[in-house]
Design a protein around this motif. Structure first.
Motif: not given
Length: 330
Positions: A86, A182-188
């Protein structure tokens, strides 16, 4: 672009890329210019637009033939996704420095700070760029000499930053008017995708499927290492830029040939569908255009003047950011 310059470009393109590409680019340039003069309403579009499809096919074939060796490294290698990390970075670039940026760029930067308030925002310019990137000195030399355009160089910079640091790349003319989830936990990886049709979209390959002016990526994502390798190799081996959005061509080739890149792309949902078409209504009345829930920003032009009328859609977006009172100080 004048007739004389078009002929000079045709001659140079023919020398570097061959007759078919040179001829196709010239035809498309003429058609695009005429369509623009017709306010994007040139008749019989379904017939003449085929010229743009031909151009894309020829350019893709050229790039695949000449840079297939890079693609093969990623097709044949084991792509290790365990190293993805992340990142809290937000990258925005204005080579001359934000203090020297035009009004619209400064406005977008203020909106960026409001909507990414918990992120580490880094402005990349000529004075600090080498602190962050891993770009060969030869590329800097070619850029300083003018052989590499700012557009191509910025693509090299953005892919380098996204691979080695991760985070968000946001073009300096993206005006955010609400916070992203928030993108961190959902998408690479995440980028604007499946945009609504806009008048000039036919001139830019995959422009509605894959937008590079807003990208999120985890650190160590090999998709951006692949793009960076391609752009650097191209810059070292070619004197001319075959197409303005060269990176979109390499991205398409990568997505269609590397399973991992394709899988990542499929996981990105439709988002920011109006970020282009919205720009064309900014001077309209604020109630004439309904903004979709999936759209968080609009792509501006750096020097275009937008309506300051209190009832305009542009003013409505500024009110969302509470920027109205700060405009005079920019």
């Amino acid at each position: 672009m004048g007739f004389k310059n078009s002929l000079i470009d045709y001659r140079d393109n023919k020398k570097e890329f061959g007759l078919d590409i040179a001829k196709s680019k010239l035809i498309c340039r003429i058609l695009f210019s005429i369509d623009k003069k017709f306010n994007w309403n040139l008749p019989f579009k379904k017939y003449w637009i085929k010229n743009f499809e031909t151009k894309e096919k020829l350019v893709l074939e050229y790039l695949e033939e000449n840079y297939n060796y890079i693609l093969n490294e990623y097709i044949n290698s084991c792509l290790n996704t365990d190293k993805l990390e992340d990142s809290n970075k937000v990258w925005v670039c204005w080579f001359q420095g934000m203090e020297n940026a035009p009004y619209n760029v400064k406005l977008c930067y203020e909106a960026l700070k409001l909507n990414f308030e918990n992120k580490d925002i880094v402005v990349i310019d000529e004075t600090n760029i080498k602190e962050y990137v891993h770009i060969p000195n030869q590329i800097f030399t070619l850029w300083k000499s003018g052989r590499i355009s700012n557009q191509l160089f910025s693509d090299i910079v953005r892919t380098d930053l996204l691979f080695y640091h991760g985070g968000y790349w946001v073009d300096a003319t993206c005006l955010f008017f609400k916070k992203l989830p928030e993108m961190d936990s959902k998408f690479s990886v995440f980028y604007a995708k499946n945009l609504i049709d806009f008048p000039s979209d036919y001139n830019y390959i995959d422009i509605k499927k894959w937008e590079a002016y807003f990208i999120y990526s985890k650190k160590n994502n090999l998709f951006f290492k692949y793009l960076n390798d391609c752009l650097i190799e191209y810059s070292l081996n070619n004197k001319l830029l075959i197409e303005y959005l060269l990176m979109n061509y390499f991205a398409k080739i990568g997505r269609e040939n590397v399973i991992y890149f394709n899988t990542q792309d499929k996981m990105v949902p439709t988002n920011n569908t109006q970020c282009e078409i919205l720009k064309r209504s900014l001077n309209s009345h604020r109630d004439e255009f309904e903004i979709s829930e999936d759209t968080y920003f609009v792509k501006l032009s750096s020097n275009e003047v937008y309506s300051s009328n209190k009832d305009s859609l542009f003013n409505k977006l500024l009110q969302k950011n509470k920027l109205n009172n700060e405009m005079e100080n920019l």
